[in-house]
Design an enzyme around this catalytic site. Structure first.
Site, mmCIF file in Angstrom:
data_model
loop_
_atom_site.group_PDB
_atom_site.id
_atom_site.type_symbol
_atom_site.label_atom_id
_atom_site.label_comp_id
_atom_site.label_asym_id
_atom_site.label_seq_id
_atom_site.Cartn_x
_atom_site.Cartn_y
_atom_site.Cartn_z
ATOM 1 N N ASP A 115 -11.799 1.922 7.089
ATOM 2 C CA ASP A 115 -11.406 3.292 7.436
ATOM 3 C C ASP A 115 -11.733 4.217 6.261
ATOM 4 O OD1 ASP A 115 -10.371 5.198 9.102
ATOM 5 O OD2 ASP A 115 -8.284 4.834 8.553
ATOM 6 N N GLU A 174 -10.946 1.878 3.004
ATOM 7 C CA GLU A 174 -9.625 1.309 3.272
ATOM 8 C C GLU A 174 -9.842 -0.021 3.967
ATOM 9 O OE1 GLU A 174 -7.294 4.345 5.329
ATOM 10 O OE2 GLU A 174 -6.566 5.090 3.402
ATOM 11 N N HIS A 199 0.831 -1.207 0.000
ATOM 12 C CA HIS A 199 0.000 0.000 0.000
ATOM 13 C C HIS A 199 0.865 1.257 0.000
ATOM 14 C CE1 HIS A 199 -3.172 2.846 0.899
ATOM 15 N NE2 HIS A 199 -2.551 3.206 2.008
HETATM 16 CA CA CA Z 1 -6.411 4.136 7.401
#
Ligand code: CA
Length: 413
Positions: free
Chosen positions: A231, A197, A131
């Site tokens: 998230d 996320e 990521h």
């Molecule tokens: Ca995050």
């Protein structure tokens, strides 16, 4: 292990799991566990004497959050889980359940599930190397995608606990400042680049007094369990606001969590080696043993009145920095942790393009839209889309899973 409650194939809630959560049937919230599609009232179970010698006050189970149980520490929560496991493995207990004055089990469809933990502090890490590399490649320099500190410490920031919400709670598209044109002043309006996320979060026991760090070796004793964590992120707001102190309003409008806290004991059989860390971290971040966990992760987007499309398949085992290192780093300066703190992994991306943990990466900033099963396309998340994430472990035909976390996106207010 035998189990007196039937569990369908591919159900996450086997006798090997025994997670903890909060449910209500009519009004009162209580602690519960789940086996198959039955929610089990822990107060009612306690009244049968199941926790005799372990829990001195059964009323603890009549709490709105799991915090009073977590407060008792790992030796106790471990025993409570084992007592439940033993009770439901023994066929002679079926009679006791039937004869109990209290109703013990409820079909999952009949209950409401609530936020399991009153979260004191929420910390978000940035611990997936894939990521961080993808984001660095997109926004900075493909040849220097990782910032110089990244391989030396688990980067993190303090998030917002008040907007952590239980799965099923819809969210409104956030509004804020963005700067779509570099040469023009910023504008205000609904976020245009709403993203998820894919993360996992761990929940802590009470820590040490202020000033005393927790080592990587000790960290296991301070981690209660895990949940799936979405998230939510507003990428366009983030791009404009994040210099120099990091994300603020682009991240704190909502984070959705799954309802069942799966304990680290239940996850133990699924431990795996983590990726090689090169350069070798400083001594306080070194660890021994298998500290990563093989947790399979999936993300789905479901447009209104259409079937869901699976958009990502990832795995928690890809994490570069593990939970023990995150906790050791978090406390190395003397920062204290409390019962019910939540610490999220950061977006979990795998090595292949279909294993990325955000739309930002999956569509490469919107340049490669995803084709949905209903024929539509997505660059980011549309109004009325429902985003869901599933997480589960399988080994030697034993399954332990988290169920799912889902939230629907409603138009901006
Ligand atoms: Ca995050």
């Amino acid at each position: 292990m035998n189990c007196i409650i039937p569990v369908a194939e591919n159900n996450d809630f086997t006798i090997y799991n025994i997670p903890f959560g909060i449910y209500s049937h009519q009004s009162e919230r209580r602690m519960a566990t789940r086996i198959g599609d039955k929610v089990i009232d822990l107060f009612a179970l306690a009244e049968l004497g199941v926790f005799n010698g372990v829990i001195s006050n059964n009323n603890i189970f009549k709490s709105d959050f799991l915090n009073p149980l977590i407060e008792l520490g790992k030796p106790t929560t471990k025993k409570v889980r084992e007592k439940i496991q033993h009770f439901f493995s023994d066929e002679s207990n079926q009679e006791k359940i039937n004869a109990s004055a209290q109703k013990i089990t409820y079909p999952i469809e009949e209950v409401t599930l609530h936020l399991p933990v009153k979260v004191g502090d929420y910390t978000d890490f940035y611990s997936s190397i894939e990521h961080a590399t993808n984001v660095g490649t997109m926004f900075r320099d493909p040849n220097n995608a990782l910032l110089p500190n990244w391989k030396h410490l688990p980067v993190g920031y303090h998030g917002r606990a008040s907007s952590i919400i239980i799965s099923g709670t819809p969210i409104h598209r956030p509004k804020g400042q963005t700067k779509p044109n570099a040469d023009e002043p910023p504008v205000f309006g609904p976020c245009k680049l709403l993203d998820f996320e894919l993360e996992m979060a761990f929940i802590t026991f009470n820590g040490k007094p202020l000033g005393q760090p927790i080592t990587t070796q000790e960290a296991d004793e301070y981690i209660f369990g895990m949940v799936v964590f979405n998230d939510w992120s507003a990428r366009d707001i983030q791009t404009w606001e994040y210099v120099p102190l990091g994300p603020f309003l682009s991240k704190n409008f909502a984070s959705s969590v799954s309802p069942w806290v799966v304990t680290t004991e239940a996850l133990e059989p699924f431990r795996v080696e983590g990726p090689e860390q090169n350069p070798t971290p400083l001594p306080y971040l070194q660890y021994s043993g298998k500290k990563n966990i093989d947790i399979q992760l999936e993300v789905f987007i479901q447009p209104e009145n259409a079937k869901p499309t699976r958009v990502s398949v990832s795995n928690y085992k890809y994490m570069y920095w593990n939970m023990n290192q995150q906790l050791a780093h978090h406390t190395i300066n003397g920062c204290n942790i409390n019962t019910g703190d939540m610490m999220a992994s950061g977006t979990i991306s795998g090595p292949s393009p279909n294993s990325y943990g955000s739309m930002l990466e999956l569509t490469w900033r919107g340049t490669k839209p995803i084709k949905m099963e209903d024929g539509s396309e997505r660059k980011f998340i549309n109004d009325f889309d429902t985003v869901s994430m599933k997480a589960y472990c399988i080994k030697d035909s034993i399954r332990v899973g988290f169920g799912e976390v889902y939230s629907k996106v409603l138009p901006a207010l």
